[in-house]
Enzyme design. Structure first.
Site, PDB file in Angstrom:
ATOM      1  N   HIS A 107       0.836  -1.211   0.000  1.00 17.47           N
ATOM      2  CA  HIS A 107       0.000   0.000   0.000  1.00 17.47           C
ATOM      3  C   HIS A 107       0.875   1.267   0.000  1.00 17.47           C
ATOM      4  CE1 HIS A 107      -2.960  -3.090   0.855  1.00 17.47           C
ATOM      5  NE2 HIS A 107      -2.205  -3.470   1.870  1.00 17.47           N
ATOM      6  N   GLU A 144      -1.962   0.423   8.127  1.00 17.04           N
ATOM      7  CA  GLU A 144      -1.104  -0.658   7.624  1.00 17.04           C
ATOM      8  C   GLU A 144       0.040  -0.088   6.788  1.00 17.04           C
ATOM      9  OE1 GLU A 144      -3.073  -3.381   4.993  1.00 17.04           O
ATOM     10  OE2 GLU A 144      -1.242  -4.524   4.600  1.00 17.04           O
ATOM     11  N   HIS A 199       3.025  -6.850   4.598  1.00 14.55           N
ATOM     12  CA  HIS A 199       1.637  -6.461   4.887  1.00 14.55           C
ATOM     13  C   HIS A 199       1.274  -6.800   6.321  1.00 14.55           C
ATOM     14  CE1 HIS A 199       0.133  -5.725   0.702  1.00 14.55           C
ATOM     15  NE2 HIS A 199       1.233  -6.408   0.424  1.00 14.55           N
ATOM     16  N   GLU A 281       1.888 -11.509   5.835  1.00 15.55           N
ATOM     17  CA  GLU A 281       0.910 -10.793   6.652  1.00 15.55           C
ATOM     18  C   GLU A 281       1.403 -10.968   8.086  1.00 15.55           C
ATOM     19  OE1 GLU A 281      -1.584  -9.023   5.583  1.00 15.55           O
ATOM     20  OE2 GLU A 281      -2.186  -9.795   3.621  1.00 15.55           O
TER      21      GLU A 281
HETATM   22 ZN    ZN Z   1      -1.959  -5.224   2.876  1.00 22.15          ZN
END
Ligand code: ZN
Length: 317
Positions: A107, A144, A199, A281
């Site tokens: 992102h 995030e 992430h 993640e």
């Molecule tokens: Zn993400």
């Protein structure tokens, strides 16, 4: 509110124990900065506007300057920089010299303000998908995108200490994106020996733990991951093991059946990669216990160390 403390923990400085070299270091900083400026101008991959040395030097993220400071970045080119003169101290030598690692901070903190740009559809081989997404945030509002950038910078520092050449797909130096297609292309163009996308998840409260996402074997349109699926799995297993060891956290209790591994064929950043690549993640931002970890600078350092450990073991074969 309980995250006030950890949020302001400083990012550890590179090789901060070099007291006797302070004077020499001070003399080298201008040279390193000059080298960095050259790197930024020459090495930029031609992304969208808004980047540039002044934005970088200003430390736009609001986090501690740490690894993103000019002298840290100056160490990248390896010549005449402080890191070149002290690179072997206590970090396993320069065993990753010649290896290229691309780190993709998931992102972008600016994506929230660029809905039109990031919602544009791009072709990921198997289908079309948004150029990029905003990512999630903790219930207290820690994005995030801030998390991914912070862990990525810490990881860059650790890998550069090992002698690797490291490139980030974005470094808080562009207003949005890049698109997932470009995120993959950056790794491909760099001929990365390993690539990782960082992430944190946005799942239901009670869902906890980390997982590594591996590319499934995809052969459709411009996507062909058949050659990288195997090595990516090796990379992912190494990162899973290193991350568990360094952070002491358990694999996901909601994805991967306790293995800490998941395989996907719907992520453009993996589908379009021609180099070994995985996603991680690191935890679930929407779970309060995981969020307490993710918002801790000390924990993020452990996370970066675990990921680095996995990459190092993969690259050393
Ligand atoms: Zn993400």
């Amino acid at each position: 509110m309980s995250y006030v403390g950890p949020e302001f923990e400083p990012v550890p400085q590179r090789r901060s124990r070099r007291g006797p070299f302070t004077v020499a270091l001070a003399a080298l900083v201008p040279a390193a900065l000059a080298g960095w400026l050259v790197y930024e101008v020459v090495g930029d991959s031609g992304g969208s506007g808004g980047s540039g040395p002044s934005a970088q030097a200003a430390g736009v993220s609001g986090h501690s300057a740490g690894p993103s400071s000019p002298d840290a970045k100056g160490g990248r080119d390896g010549t005449g920089s402080p890191s070149a003169s002290a690179g072997t101290a206590g970090s396993g030598g320069r065993s990753l010299k010649g290896k290229v690692v691309v780190i993709d901070p998931g992102h972008n903190p600016g994506n929230f303000k660029h809905a039109t740009e990031i919602n544009r559809q791009v072709n990921i081989g198997t289908n079309s998908k948004e150029c990029d997404t905003t990512g999630t945030a903790t219930n207290a509002g820690y994005p995030e995108a801030d998390f991914t950038l912070d862990v990525s910078r810490r990881l860059r520092t650790l890998l550069e200490e090992r002698g690797a050449t490291v490139k980030l797909t974005q470094d808080g130096d562009r207003p949005w994106g890049p698109c997932v297609t470009e995120r993959a292309q950056i790794g491909n163009k760099a001929h990365a020996d390993a690539a990782i996308s960082i992430h944190a998840d946005g799942s239901a409260a009670g869902n906890r733990g980390f997982h590594v996402i591996l590319p499934g074997a995809v052969h459709s349109g411009s996507a062909d991951t058949r050659a990288i699926a195997g090595p990516s799995r090796d990379l992912g297993v190494g990162i899973k093991d290193g991350f568990a060891r360094a952070t002491g956290t358990a694999p996901s209790n909601y994805i991967g059946g306790g293995t800490g591994l998941d395989v996907r064929k719907d992520l453009g950043g993996l589908n379009l990669s021609t180099v070994p690549k995985v996603f991680i993640e690191c935890g679930n931002m929407r779970d309060s216990k995981d969020a307490a970890l993710l918002t801790s600078g000390a924990w993020r350092q452990k996370a970066a160390e675990g990921i680095s450990e996995g990459i190092v073991s993969f690259l050393r074969g």
